[in-house]
Design an enzyme around this catalytic site. Structure first.
Site: not given
Ligand code: ATP
Ligand code: MG
Length: 323
Positions: A111, A192, A195
């Site tokens: 990041k 990956k 969001k």
């Molecule tokens: P950001 O980009 O802000 O980090 P994110 O989509 O990675 O957002 P997080 O809030 O960091 O989401 O993670 C929330 C939960 O969702 C965590 O348990 C994380 O492991 C899970 N998660 C995030 N992205 C994925 C993915 N692509 N596949 C499976 N689990 C995910």
């Molecule tokens: Mg994340």
């Protein structure tokens, strides 16, 4: 009983990755464990953020979590910033952690490389995440694979703290779903799905269903035409198989396809079958934001009652409070 903790960060609109990797597995644990789930609004401050949008997204995420099955009458569901013990324990853990181990976190490296100015909280956020988990003496943390390193760090910090100051914390372990622990971006299956990343290959939980179908039908697949699960060699097809398996609860090994087209169609149908009822439940919750706020306020009160004794024990152990 097993104590489970997981937090969901309102850093963007939640994705299919968040649902399959975290929200749905967390909802399932309500049946067998004592669960504490939070909306980690403090974690959303690690990148550039807009205050009004943060409030909207926190409420949206709470509604989506409940719509995904996180029933607040069967767990503690709370906004992290309403429980001051999180920020306070985070500082005590920053004073237990080492600069080098924070810099080694893969998420920090990834990041910070994408940003011109890096907020200090992006470096220190794993200490806050450790505080989130340790305050509730959680034994299990249901997360996607990308968070495994932070849960490992939490274990290390708990063990180091206990060794230095006495036994206060329960070292937790991460638990991952059997399929879709790492949902990949449909347009770039080597990244990956996230969001906070704007990509045509991200499925948002509130996307209209025709957009969901279009995104899946346009998913990047691999050269060749055989359908087999091989995340290294065939990341696009493997991602679709993992999504289909997670949505239908059929193990990947039992899914058999002879064309990409039918795999995509079945995956789109399965994702839509999951999202349609979720979107309906969300719409009725979002229509009454005052009730949703009241649920979160009540959750925060219960969370404070659980967290405050752990914080006091940590402060006593560190010499900050009389024993
Ligand atoms: P950001 O980009 O802000 O980090 P994110 O989509 O990675 O957002 P997080 O809030 O960091 O989401 O993670 C929330 C939960 O969702 C965590 O348990 C994380 O492991 C899970 N998660 C995030 N992205 C994925 C993915 N692509 N596949 C499976 N689990 C995910
Ligand atoms: Mg994340």
């Amino acid at each position: 009983m097993t104590r489970v903790l997981s937090l969901f960060t309102p850093s963007g609109h939640p994705t299919l990755g968040n649902l399959l990797g975290a929200l749905r597995p967390s909802a399932r644990l309500l049946r067998t464990a004592d669960c504490v789930y939070g909306i980690s609004d403090l974690h959303a401050l690690t990148g550039g953020h807009d205050p009004a949008r943060l409030r909207e997204r926190s409420l949206e995420l709470a509604g989506l979590a409940i719509a995904a099955g996180i029933d607040p009458s069967r767990c503690v569901l709370f906004p992290q910033s309403n429980v001051p013990a999180h920020a306070e324990l985070s500082y005590l853990l920053e004073s237990t952690a080492h600069y080098g181990e924070m810099q080694r976190m893969i998420q920090f490296k990834e990041k910070s490389a994408r940003q011109d100015t890096v907020r200090l909280s992006l470096l220190t956020y794993p200490a806050l995440m450790a505080a989130d988990i340790l305050l509730y003496q959680a034994t299990e943390v249901p997360v996607g694979a990308d968070q495994a390193q932070h849960v490992e760090l939490t274990r290390d910090l708990a063990e180091r703290f206990n060794r230095l100051y006495g036994p206060v914390f329960t070292p937790p372990r991460a638990v991952h779903p059997p399929a879709a622990a790492r949902v990949m971006d449909l347009a770039d299956p080597t990244s990956k799905m996230s969001k906070s990343v704007d990509s045509p290959g991200t499925i948002l939980l509130l996307d209209p269903v025709d957009a969901v179908r279009r995104k899946i039908m346009r998913a990047v697949t691999d050269s060749g035409s055989s359908v087999s699960y091989d995340p290294e060699g065939k990341p696009g097809v493997s991602n679709l198989l993992a999504i289909l398996s997670a949505c239908t609860d059929v193990p990947v090994a039992e899914l058999s396809y002879d064309s990409y087209g039918t795999l995509k169609k079945d995956t789109a149908d399965a994702v839509i079958a999951l999202l349609e009822p979720l979107q309906r439940r969300y719409a009725s919750l979002a229509a009454d934001p005052a009730s949703l706020q009241a649920v979160l306020r009540a959750g925060a009160e219960r969370a404070r009652a659980l967290a405050d004794p752990t914080l006091a024990a940590a402060k006593r152990a560190m010499g900050l409070l009389a024993a």
